[in-house]
Write an enzyme that holds these catalytic residues in place. Structure first.
Site, PDB file in Angstrom:
ATOM      1  N   ARG A   1      42.396  44.041  54.432  1.00  0.00           N
ATOM      2  CA  ARG A   1      41.300  43.661  53.520  1.00  0.00           C
ATOM      3  C   ARG A   1      40.839  42.228  53.810  1.00  0.00           C
ATOM      4  NH1 ARG A   1      42.274  44.242  47.165  1.00  0.00           N
ATOM      5  NH2 ARG A   1      43.484  42.342  47.497  1.00  0.00           N
TER       6      ARG A   1
ATOM      7  N   LYS B   1      36.627  39.628  49.125  1.00  0.00           N
ATOM      8  CA  LYS B   1      37.499  38.775  48.311  1.00  0.00           C
ATOM      9  C   LYS B   1      37.288  37.335  48.785  1.00  0.00           C
ATOM     10  CE  LYS B   1      42.081  38.851  46.338  1.00  0.00           C
ATOM     11  NZ  LYS B   1      41.628  38.650  44.967  1.00  0.00           N
TER      12      LYS B   1
ATOM     13  N   GLU C   1      34.828  46.316  36.687  1.00  0.00           N
ATOM     14  CA  GLU C   1      36.236  45.922  36.755  1.00  0.00           C
ATOM     15  C   GLU C   1      36.445  44.782  35.773  1.00  0.00           C
ATOM     16  OE1 GLU C   1      37.412  44.247  40.548  1.00  0.00           O
ATOM     17  OE2 GLU C   1      35.538  43.158  40.772  1.00  0.00           O
TER      18      GLU C   1
HETATM   19  N1  PMP Z   1      39.525  42.836  41.065  1.00  0.00           N
HETATM   20  C1  PMP Z   1      39.490  41.505  41.272  1.00  0.00           C
HETATM   21  C2  PMP Z   1      38.224  40.782  40.981  1.00  0.00           C
HETATM   22  C3  PMP Z   1      40.619  40.828  41.739  1.00  0.00           C
HETATM   23  O1  PMP Z   1      40.572  39.510  41.953  1.00  0.00           O
HETATM   24  C4  PMP Z   1      41.817  41.556  41.951  1.00  0.00           C
HETATM   25  C5  PMP Z   1      43.069  40.838  42.391  1.00  0.00           C
HETATM   26  N2  PMP Z   1      43.076  40.578  43.751  1.00  0.00           N
HETATM   27  C6  PMP Z   1      41.822  42.944  41.727  1.00  0.00           C
HETATM   28  C7  PMP Z   1      40.655  43.543  41.283  1.00  0.00           C
HETATM   29  C8  PMP Z   1      43.052  43.767  41.981  1.00  0.00           C
HETATM   30  O2  PMP Z   1      43.290  43.904  43.361  1.00  0.00           O
HETATM   31  P1  PMP Z   1      44.739  44.101  43.970  1.00  0.00           P
HETATM   32  O3  PMP Z   1      45.311  45.318  43.342  1.00  0.00           O
HETATM   33  O4  PMP Z   1      44.511  44.279  45.424  1.00  0.00           O
HETATM   34  O5  PMP Z   1      45.525  42.879  43.642  1.00  0.00           O
END
Ligand code: PMP
Length: 293
Positions: free
Chosen positions: A51, A150, A183
Site C-alpha cells: 500500500r 495514505k 469511513e
Molecule cells: N482509514 C483511515 C483514514 C486511516 O488512517 C486508517 C488507518 N491507517 C484506516 C482507515 C484503517 O486502515 P488499516 O486497517 O490499514 O490500519
C-alpha cells in the site's frame, strides 16, 4: 530513548531530525504507513508495504528502498528498540526542496521509521464501545485528493477529529459530498444486519482507505459464512443496523453503541463483532513476519 531509522542509519531520537525545508513538513508531501507487531511478529507487513508503494506511485514519489530492503529496515528498527509488541510508523517524504511547491526540486526523499510501544484505547472502551458523531466536514473527493492514498496530508481527517471532539465523540463519521458514509477519521466502518446475515462496508471508491484490517475482517467474515458486501451506505443504514464496528491497525476492531444519539442494536457489543474480534486476535497471534530469527 527510542532509536529511529533515518535515511539508512539507526540514530538516537534526539538526533533524528529533518530539515525545515522538507516538503513533508512544508506541504504534507509524502506518504506513510501505521503497522503493528504482535508477539515478535509484524502483522501483514507485505500488505502495508504494497500500500505504501502504491500511495508513493500515485504521487510520483520514489521510495528510496526496495520492498525487501524496507522490510529489513523495519525489522532492524524493531530489534534496535528490543520491541515485540509495537506500533511502527514508516514515513517517506518528498525530501528537502525550496519554498516553492515543485517536487522536482526535491532531489532526495526522506525515509524514517519509528517503532514504539503501542498505546491502545483503554480496555473499558472495548467493553463499552464508542459513541460516534457524523461530522460537517466532507471526506476529500476521490477526484481531488483520493483518500485511498495514505498521504501525509491528514488535515481533512484532523478537521473531522476536531468536529467529532466538539460533539463529545471520540471518533467522527465522514460522509462524501453525495452524503454517503465513507469511513471514520482513522478507521474503516462496518455494519452488520441479522436479516440476510450481511456485513457491509462502504466501497473504496466512495472515499475510503483500503484498510488492511478491513480486508482481513472481510476475509474472516466470509470464512465464518457471513455474507460480505461493499455497498454505498447512508446514515439511515447505520442507524437501523444491528451492529456497527470500526477497524484499523491501531484500534483493531471496536464496536459502536451510539451514532448521532441513536442507539445501535441493543446498545452493546454484538455477537458478530465479538466473533470477528476473537478470530482477528487469533490471526494476529499466529501470522506475521518474525522480528527475531
Ligand atoms: N482509514 C483511515 C483514514 C486511516 O488512517 C486508517 C488507518 N491507517 C484506516 C482507515 C484503517 O486502515 P488499516 O486497517 O490499514 O490500519
Amino acid at each position: 530513548m527510542l532509536k529511529i531509522y533515518l535515511n539508512g542509519k539507526i540514530v538516537p531520537e534526539e538526533e533524528a531530525k529533518v530539515s525545515v525545508f522538507d516538503h513533508g513538513l512544508l506541504y504534507g508531501d509524502g506518504v506513510f504507513e501505521g503497522i503493528r507487531s504482535y508477539n515478535g511478529r509484524v502483522f501483514k507487513l507485505n500488505e502495508h508495504l504494497c500500500r505504501l508503494f502504491k500511495s508513493a506511485k500515485v504521487i510520483m514519489l520514489k521510495v528510496p528502498l526496495s520492498i525487501s530492503d524496507l522490510e529489513e529496515a523495519i525489522l532492524k528498527t524493531l530489534r534496535a528498540n528490543k520491541l515485540h509488541d509495537a506500533y511502527i510508523r514508516v514515513v517517506v517524504t518528498r525530501g528537502k526542496g525550496d519554498l516553492g511547491l515543485d517536487p522536482l526540486k526535491c532531489l532526495s526523499p526522506t525515509l524514517f521509521i519509528i517503532a514504539s510501544k503501542i498505546e491502545l484505547y483503554p480496555a473499558e472502551l472495548y467493553e463499552k464501545g464508542l459513541s460516534l458523531a457524523t461530522v460537517p466536514t466532507r471526506r476529500n473527493e476521490v477526484e481531488a485528493l483520493n483518500p485511498a492514498i495514505k498521504s501525509l496530508n491528514y488535515l481533512n481527517n484532523i478537521l473531522a477529529k476536531i468536529e467529532a471532539r466538539n460533539s463529545n465523540a471520540l471518533e467522527g463519521i465522514f460522509l462524501n459530498s453525495q452524503g454517503y458514509v465513507t469511513e471514520c477519521t482513522g478507521d474503516n466502518i462496518f455494519i452488520y444486519t441479522e436479516k440476510g446475515n450481511l456485513l457491509l462496508t462502504p466501497p473504496v471508491y466512495s472515499g475510503a482507505l483500503e484498510g488492511i484490517t478491513r480486508n482481513c475482517v472481510m476475509k474472516l467474515a466470509k470464512e465464518e459464512g457471513i455474507g460480505v458486501e461493499e455497498k454505498l451506505l447512508t446514515r439511515y443504514d447505520l442507524f437501523c443496523s444491528d451492529e456497527v464496528f470500526l477497524t484499523g491497525s491501531a484500534a483493531e476492531i471496536i464496536h459502536v453503541y451510539k451514532i448521532d444519539g441513536r442507539v445501535i442494536g441493543e446498545g452493546k457489543r454484538g455477537r458478530v463483532t465479538e466473533l470477528l474480534q476473537k478470530k482477528f486476535k487469533e490471526l494476529t497471534q499466529r501470522e506475521g513476519t518474525q522480528i527475531y530469527k
